[in-house]
Design an enzyme around this catalytic site. Structure first.
Site, PDB file in Angstrom:
ATOM      1  NE  ARG A 260      -6.299  -6.462 -13.663  1.00  0.00           N
ATOM      2  CZ  ARG A 260      -5.748  -7.672 -13.490  1.00  0.00           C
ATOM      3  NH1 ARG A 260      -4.506  -7.774 -13.053  1.00  0.00           N
ATOM      4  NH2 ARG A 260      -6.436  -8.766 -13.768  1.00  0.00           N
ATOM      5  CG  ASP A 261      -0.137   0.330  -9.147  1.00  0.00           C
ATOM      6  OD1 ASP A 261       0.335   0.338  -7.993  1.00  0.00           O
ATOM      7  OD2 ASP A 261      -0.024   1.284  -9.949  1.00  0.00           O
ATOM      8  CB  ILE A 262      -3.750   3.603 -12.078  1.00  0.00           C
ATOM      9  CG1 ILE A 262      -3.265   4.278 -10.820  1.00  0.00           C
ATOM     10  CG2 ILE A 262      -5.246   3.588 -12.217  1.00  0.00           C
ATOM     11  CD1 ILE A 262      -3.543   5.773 -10.846  1.00  0.00           C
TER      12      ILE A 262
ATOM     13  CG  HIS B 163      -0.148   0.365  -0.801  1.00  0.00           C
ATOM     14  ND1 HIS B 163      -0.067   1.567  -0.139  1.00  0.00           N
ATOM     15  CD2 HIS B 163       0.845   0.385  -1.722  1.00  0.00           C
ATOM     16  CE1 HIS B 163       0.918   2.292  -0.638  1.00  0.00           C
ATOM     17  NE2 HIS B 163       1.509   1.591  -1.600  1.00  0.00           N
ATOM     18  CG  MET B 164       1.668  -7.055  -0.203  1.00  0.00           C
ATOM     19  SD  MET B 164       1.135  -8.641   0.466  1.00  0.00           S
ATOM     20  CE  MET B 164       1.817  -8.505   2.093  1.00  0.00           C
ATOM     21  CG  HIS B 165       3.333  -2.423  -4.504  1.00  0.00           C
ATOM     22  ND1 HIS B 165       3.035  -1.593  -5.562  1.00  0.00           N
ATOM     23  CD2 HIS B 165       3.581  -1.606  -3.452  1.00  0.00           C
ATOM     24  CE1 HIS B 165       3.107  -0.318  -5.158  1.00  0.00           C
ATOM     25  NE2 HIS B 165       3.441  -0.305  -3.889  1.00  0.00           N
TER      26      HIS B 165
ATOM     27  CG  ASN C 144       7.358   0.706  -1.400  1.00  0.00           C
ATOM     28  OD1 ASN C 144       8.417   0.075  -1.296  1.00  0.00           O
ATOM     29  ND2 ASN C 144       6.723   0.844  -2.555  1.00  0.00           N
TER      30      ASN C 144
HETATM   31  P1  AMP Z   1       3.713   3.346  -3.028  1.00  0.00           P
HETATM   32  O1  AMP Z   1       4.936   3.974  -3.597  1.00  0.00           O
HETATM   33  O2  AMP Z   1       4.004   2.000  -2.424  1.00  0.00           O
HETATM   34  O3  AMP Z   1       2.962   4.265  -2.068  1.00  0.00           O
HETATM   35  O4  AMP Z   1       2.795   3.033  -4.267  1.00  0.00           O
HETATM   36  C1  AMP Z   1       1.544   3.594  -4.511  1.00  0.00           C
HETATM   37  C2  AMP Z   1       0.984   2.893  -5.726  1.00  0.00           C
HETATM   38  O5  AMP Z   1      -0.373   3.251  -5.849  1.00  0.00           O
HETATM   39  C3  AMP Z   1       1.679   3.258  -7.044  1.00  0.00           C
HETATM   40  O6  AMP Z   1       2.159   2.070  -7.664  1.00  0.00           O
HETATM   41  C4  AMP Z   1       0.560   3.909  -7.856  1.00  0.00           C
HETATM   42  O7  AMP Z   1       0.623   3.609  -9.233  1.00  0.00           O
HETATM   43  C5  AMP Z   1      -0.683   3.333  -7.222  1.00  0.00           C
HETATM   44  N1  AMP Z   1      -1.890   4.138  -7.327  1.00  0.00           N
HETATM   45  C6  AMP Z   1      -2.022   5.465  -7.053  1.00  0.00           C
HETATM   46  N2  AMP Z   1      -3.286   5.867  -7.227  1.00  0.00           N
HETATM   47  C7  AMP Z   1      -3.993   4.765  -7.609  1.00  0.00           C
HETATM   48  C8  AMP Z   1      -5.352   4.535  -7.957  1.00  0.00           C
HETATM   49  N3  AMP Z   1      -6.265   5.511  -7.948  1.00  0.00           N
HETATM   50  N4  AMP Z   1      -5.708   3.271  -8.324  1.00  0.00           N
HETATM   51  C9  AMP Z   1      -4.795   2.282  -8.367  1.00  0.00           C
HETATM   52  N5  AMP Z   1      -3.496   2.440  -8.035  1.00  0.00           N
HETATM   53  C10 AMP Z   1      -3.095   3.665  -7.676  1.00  0.00           C
END
Ligand code: AMP
Ligand code: ZN
Length: 113
Positions: free
Chosen positions: A28-30, A99-101, A86
């Site tokens: 899960r995204d934080i 990473h894939m959202h 992204n």
């Molecule tokens: P991006 O802009 O695609 O690089 O998105 C990075 C994502 O990683 C963001 O949505 C953050 O909320 C998420 N993120 C950053 N650190 C963590 C973490 N430790 N655990 C889970 N998600 C994270």
């Protein structure tokens, strides 16, 4: 290892892992932007899509299979969801581990961009 996603994959940093196999991990995204916001990542460190080679095709294709599986677990398969990768500054990539959202559970805003 100073990559936060590599550390989550290795179990060395906290993360709510929903799925993991030898190639891919989903957690899960934080900072969720929707009721379901999961990140699906290759276990192999690749900074972005720009670093991928033909060797990575199968693993990156597997991200989609895992996205479908997690969408089913989250019960958003029928209502729908959005998958986003992204890449680079214009896309706002901040974590340099590909990473894939997977985002869903509410109607997405449109248009993108
Ligand atoms: P991006 O802009 O695609 O690089 O998105 C990075 C994502 O990683 C963001 O949505 C953050 O909320 C998420 N993120 C950053 N650190 C963590 C973490 N430790 N655990 C889970 N998600 C994270
Ligand atoms: Zn990494």
């Amino acid at each position: 290892m100073n990559c936060i996603f590599c550390r989550i994959i290795a179990g060395e940093a906290p993360g709510e892992i929903l799925y993991q196999d030898e190639r891919v991990t989903a957690f899960r995204d934080i900072h969720p932007v929707a009721p379901t916001h999961v990140l699906i990542v290759p276990n192999k460190h690749l900074a972005s899509v720009n670093e991928m080679t033909g060797e990575d095709e199968t693993t990156l294709g597997h991200l989609l299979t895992v996205a479908r599986l997690v969408a089913e677990q989250e019960e958003i398969q029928a209502s729908g969801y959005r998958l986003i990768i992204n890449t680079g500054p214009h896309a706002g990539q901040v974590i340099h581990h590909l990473h894939m959202h997977l985002i869903g559970g509410q109607r997405m805003r449109y248009p993108m961009g």
